[in-house]
Design a protein around this motif. Structure first.
Motif, short mmCIF file in Angstrom:
data_model
loop_
_atom_site.label_atom_id
_atom_site.label_comp_id
_atom_site.label_asym_id
_atom_site.label_seq_id
_atom_site.Cartn_x
_atom_site.Cartn_y
_atom_site.Cartn_z
N PHE A 48 0.70 -1.34 0.02
CA PHE A 48 -0.25 -0.05 0.25
C PHE A 48 0.89 1.31 -0.05
O PHE A 48 1.68 1.27 0.68
CB PHE A 48 -0.98 -0.02 1.22
N GLY A 49 0.33 2.21 -0.79
CA GLY A 49 1.05 3.50 -0.66
C GLY A 49 0.93 4.34 0.72
O GLY A 49 1.92 4.79 1.07
N GLY A 50 0.09 4.01 1.30
CA GLY A 50 -0.28 4.58 2.68
C GLY A 50 0.68 3.88 3.62
O GLY A 50 1.07 4.61 4.50
N TRP A 51 0.90 2.58 3.44
CA TRP A 51 1.96 2.09 4.18
C TRP A 51 3.26 2.75 4.15
O TRP A 51 4.05 2.99 4.92
CB TRP A 51 2.01 0.55 4.16
N ILE A 52 3.74 2.96 2.85
CA ILE A 52 5.02 3.49 2.63
C ILE A 52 5.02 4.97 3.15
O ILE A 52 5.90 5.38 3.92
CB ILE A 52 5.24 3.62 1.07
N MET A 53 3.84 5.74 3.03
CA MET A 53 3.98 7.05 3.54
C MET A 53 4.13 7.05 5.26
O MET A 53 4.74 7.94 5.81
CB MET A 53 2.34 7.65 3.41
N SER A 54 3.32 6.07 5.77
CA SER A 54 3.65 6.01 7.28
C SER A 54 5.13 5.75 7.83
O SER A 54 5.53 6.33 8.61
CB SER A 54 2.66 4.78 7.91
N GLN A 55 5.77 4.89 6.84
CA GLN A 55 6.92 4.68 6.83
C GLN A 55 7.97 5.85 6.91
O GLN A 55 8.94 6.19 7.53
CB GLN A 55 7.74 3.64 5.98
N LEU A 56 7.60 6.67 5.88
CA LEU A 56 8.23 8.13 5.60
C LEU A 56 7.92 8.98 6.74
O LEU A 56 8.95 9.58 7.47
CB LEU A 56 7.59 8.67 4.34
N ASP A 57 6.85 8.65 7.36
CA ASP A 57 6.40 9.80 8.38
C ASP A 57 7.16 9.37 9.48
O ASP A 57 7.86 10.13 10.52
CB ASP A 57 4.87 9.95 8.64
N LEU A 58 7.20 8.16 10.03
CA LEU A 58 7.97 7.49 11.15
C LEU A 58 9.45 7.92 11.06
O LEU A 58 10.18 8.48 11.96
CB LEU A 58 7.91 6.15 11.17
N ALA A 59 10.18 7.86 9.82
CA ALA A 59 11.58 8.12 9.78
C ALA A 59 11.69 9.64 9.79
O ALA A 59 12.60 10.18 10.43
CB ALA A 59 12.12 7.61 8.47
N GLY A 60 10.93 10.51 9.21
CA GLY A 60 11.09 11.86 9.26
C GLY A 60 10.74 12.67 10.70
O GLY A 60 11.37 13.41 11.16
N GLY A 61 9.97 11.76 11.43
CA GLY A 61 9.67 12.22 12.69
C GLY A 61 10.75 11.98 13.62
O GLY A 61 11.24 12.60 14.54
N ILE A 62 11.39 10.84 13.42
CA ILE A 62 12.77 10.59 14.32
C ILE A 62 13.69 11.84 14.01
O ILE A 62 14.28 12.20 15.13
CB ILE A 62 13.24 9.06 14.06
N LEU A 63 13.99 12.04 12.66
CA LEU A 63 15.02 12.97 12.46
C LEU A 63 14.62 14.47 13.11
O LEU A 63 15.33 15.13 13.75
CB LEU A 63 15.43 12.95 10.94
N ALA A 64 13.32 14.91 12.87
CA ALA A 64 12.87 15.81 13.32
C ALA A 64 12.85 16.25 14.84
O ALA A 64 13.32 17.15 15.44
CB ALA A 64 11.26 16.08 12.84
N LYS A 65 12.54 14.91 15.54
CA LYS A 65 12.62 14.96 17.07
C LYS A 65 14.03 15.15 17.64
O LYS A 65 14.40 15.82 18.48
CB LYS A 65 12.09 13.67 17.67
N GLU A 66 14.89 14.67 16.81
CA GLU A 66 16.51 14.68 17.02
C GLU A 66 16.60 16.22 16.82
O GLU A 66 17.53 16.72 17.63
CB GLU A 66 17.35 13.76 16.22
N ILE A 67 16.44 16.78 15.78
CA ILE A 67 16.69 18.01 15.52
C ILE A 67 16.22 19.19 16.35
O ILE A 67 16.85 20.11 16.89
CB ILE A 67 16.60 18.62 14.23
N SER A 68 15.14 19.03 16.61
CA SER A 68 14.06 19.98 17.49
C SER A 68 14.44 19.67 19.09
O SER A 68 14.13 20.49 19.86
CB SER A 68 12.82 20.01 17.38
#
Length: 129
Positions: A27-47
C-alpha cells in the motif's frame, strides 16, 4: 533518480503480506507511514523534543514495493525555521530473493514538514546546538 541514497539511514523494515493492496503490491499509505515515522525521528532529534507532522509538500511513487523487500528510509533536513523544519525523504528497497539480495533502488521520495511543539501542543522555538 540518484544512484545512491542521500542523507542518513533513518529506518529499515520488512514489507509484509498484511501491508499489501488488492494488486499484491505494498500500500502507498503504508509507505507514507514509514516516511512519516522516519522523518519524525529526525525531526525529533533536530528539535530536541516533541514534534508534529504539519504537511507533506510532495510525494512521488516511482516503483512498486513487493512483499519481502527490505524497505529503507533515508532522509536529510533541508530547511529549519524558528519552529518548523522540512525533511527530504527517500524510500529505497533491497529485494531479497532466494538467490541473494538484488540491487537496491529508489521507489519513492517526499518532503515532510514538521513543527516543534511544547507540552501543551503549541509551537515552540527549535533550539539548535
Amino acid at each position: 533518480m540518484s544512484d545512491a541514497p542521500i542523507g542518513q539511514l533513518l529506518t529499515r523494515t520488512l514489507a509484509m503480506p498484511s501491508d499489501c493492496n488488492a494488486n499484491g503490491d505494498i500500500f502507498g499509505g503504508w509507505i507514507m507511514s514509514q516516511l512519516d515515522l522516519a522523518g519524525g525521528i529526525l525531526a525529533k532529534e533536530i528539535s530536541g523534543g516533541r514534534i508534529v507532522t504539519v504537511s507533506v509538500s510532495s510525494i512521488t511513487f516511482k516503483k512498486p514495493v513487493k512483499v519481502g523487500d527490505v524497505v529503507c528510509v533515508y532522509g536529510e533536513c533541508t530547511k529549519i525555521g524558528r519552529t518548523s523544519m522540512s525533511i527530504d525523504l527517500a524510500v529505497w528497497v533491497k529485494p531479497v530473493k532466494e538467490n541473494g539480495v538484488g540491487e537496491r533502488f529508489m521507489v519513492c521520495d517526499a518532503t515532510f514538514n514538521y513543527v516543534a511543539i511544547d507540552a501543551n501542543g503549541k509551537p515552540r522555538a527549535i533550539i539548535q546546538s
